[in-house]
Design an enzyme around this catalytic site. Structure first.
Site, PDB file in Angstrom:
ATOM      1  N   SER A   1       0.840  -1.188   0.000  1.00  0.00           N
ATOM      2  CA  SER A   1       0.000   0.000   0.000  1.00  0.00           C
ATOM      3  C   SER A   1       0.882   1.248   0.000  1.00  0.00           C
ATOM      4  O   SER A   1       1.655   1.443  -0.945  1.00  0.00           O
ATOM      5  CB  SER A   1      -0.959  -0.040   1.193  1.00  0.00           C
TER       6      SER A   1
ATOM      7  N   ASP B   1      -9.614  -4.333  -5.380  1.00  0.00           N
ATOM      8  CA  ASP B   1      -9.067  -3.365  -4.428  1.00  0.00           C
ATOM      9  C   ASP B   1      -9.817  -2.046  -4.519  1.00  0.00           C
ATOM     10  O   ASP B   1      -9.792  -1.373  -5.545  1.00  0.00           O
ATOM     11  CB  ASP B   1      -7.578  -3.157  -4.707  1.00  0.00           C
TER      12      ASP B   1
ATOM     13  N   HIS C   1      -7.810  -5.061  -0.956  1.00  0.00           N
ATOM     14  CA  HIS C   1      -6.683  -4.462  -0.232  1.00  0.00           C
ATOM     15  C   HIS C   1      -6.298  -5.392   0.926  1.00  0.00           C
ATOM     16  O   HIS C   1      -6.268  -4.993   2.091  1.00  0.00           O
ATOM     17  CB  HIS C   1      -7.063  -3.071   0.264  1.00  0.00           C
TER      18      HIS C   1
END
Length: 439
Positions: free
Chosen positions: A305, A390, A419
């Protein structure tokens, strides 16, 4: 592109999930538990990948404990990811199943089907995302003419600052195989970088891994597992605060002084929050290569991320990094929303953020910090992994980066993931890194 069908990956049980959540949380590679009501939405092709203009059927299944169950208010939406609905309506289930037909996309991108259903007064959501020639997605962000000069100047300023490293042994966390240290050292702007260093015991020379963090404000514990495999690991925070404070300190900072930090000083490329962060990653490399236990040659960076973004940025700016591993990198093609498509986290040009940050100076600043532009100059071999579902780092933004990378690259796509990751993704990343580092 290596794409793996959802059917090819074994589901986690709860205990495995918990273990992986603990093991990967510092990298923002969180595992998502199953929902009480399971809503599966899957494109009809096994790899979820289509040609432009090709129609797609989304196959829906609503179950509890593997069996159909009565639910209320079932409805669906089909849209390009993060955009307005193109097709929507109520959905009738037959034995917990339904099929939704949708026209294909006219340009490379991702078409998402979301299904909502209610049981016992609580609404649940499931989604599936079809990819349309993702290898052809191109970024929207522009490359500043002085991009490399800007960062070369920043690195030159950093090099003038003495490191003044402090290394504190933590015996209560050390083991028979690994020493644990709390460390900090100087960065630009009279700030410091704080982290946890784990070093294998044995008196040998070892490869090193820099672990860069996902978004948020939190403590850090270090990575004893990778150190146990024979690598020095430095796990850093990015906010210039110690990493061993009480949890309520980080909670208060997250909701107070550091709330919205990705937008701090966005009007000025020299003052923007991430300048100190990006250069702090370079300073962390300075620290690692200064260690007497380092083998002097094999150095990698890893994160997910925000950490995926920092992995690419650090490798692009510092040739001492020989390998990188990045999961769903954030800060990628952030101007997508200004071009009628999804942009990357932190979604600066959408929702309430749009009215505060959609001005020329902010757009100019982000050109110096968008991961796409670092991908354009990247020369480091890399391993990448993500999924099509995501919501936080939309896959359009991920491919905007990936398609610009000319360096050797490998991508492990598990379409159904969002995610979050399966343990197979983390294991493959680690195995790839150790195979490279120990050559």
């Amino acid at each position: 592109m290596s794409t793996y069908s959802p059917q090819s990956v074994k589901k986690l049980n709860f205990l495995g999930l918990l273990a992986l959540l603990i093991g990967f949380s510092q990298l923002s590679l969180a595992q998502i538990p199953k929902q009480y009501l399971e809503i599966s939405v899957s494109p009809d092709k096994s790899d979820w990948v289509y040609q432009i203009g090709e129609e797609v059927e989304f196959i829906v299944s609503v179950t509890q404990s593997g069996r159909p169950i009565a639910v209320e208010n079932v409805r669906y939406f089909v849209k390009e990811e993060k955009m307005q609905s193109l097709q929507e309506g109520p959905l009738s289930l037959k034995e917990g199943k339904a099929t939704i037909s949708a026209a294909g996309m006219k340009a490379p991108g991702f078409l998402r089907c979301e299904v909502f259903a209610t049981i016992d007064g609580k609404e649940y959501r499931g989604m599936g995302t079809a990819a349309f020639e993702p290898e052809k997605i191109q970024p929207t962000v522009k490359m500043p003419e002085d991009f490399e000069a800007f960062w070369n100047a920043g690195k030159a300023d950093l090099a003038k600052i003495p490191m003044e490293a402090k290394i504190i042994h933590v015996p209560e966390r050390s083991t028979d195989a690994v020493d644990v240290y709390h460390v900090n050292f100087r960065n630009i702007g009279n700030s410091r970088v704080y982290g946890v260093l784990t070093v294998p015991k044995g008196g040998e020379k070892y490869p090193a891994i820099l672990q860069v963090p996902g978004a948020g404000i939190r403590p850090y514990l270090g990575d004893l597992a990778k150190a146990g495999r024979g690598a020095i690991v430095l796990q850093i925070g990015i906010h210039g605060i110690p990493i061993d404070l009480p949890q309520n300190t980080y909670t208060n900072l997250a909701s107070g002084a550091l709330s919205g930090y990705p937008m701090f000083n966005i009007q000025d490329k020299d003052l923007y929050y991430y300048k100190r962060v990006y250069l702090g990653c370079i300073r962390a490399v300075d620290f690692l290569v200064s260690l007497p236990e380092y083998d002097g040659q094999n150095l990698a960076v890893q994160g997910g991320s925000q950490g995926g973004a920092l992995s690419i940025v650090t490798a692009a700016l510092d040739s001492r990094i020989k390998y990188l591993s990045a999961f769903y990198p954030a800060l990628s093609d952030m101007t997508g929303y200004l071009n009628d498509r999804a942009g990357g986290w932190p979604h600066i040009f959408t929702g309430n953020n749009l009215k505060y940050h959609n001005f020329p100076k902010a757009i100019e600043t982000l050109g110096y910090y968008d991961v796409v532009n670092f991908a354009r100059i990247l020369k480091t071999p890399g391993f990448y992994s993500w999924g099509f579902n995501d919501d936080t780092c939309p896959p359009t933004s991920l491919y905007s980066v990936y398609n610009q990378i000319k360096a050797p690259k490998e991508v492990f796509v598990i379409p159904e993931t969002g995610h979050w990751t399966y343990p197979e993704q983390g294991a493959r990343s680690d195995n790839w890194l150790f195979e490279k580092l120990k050559k």
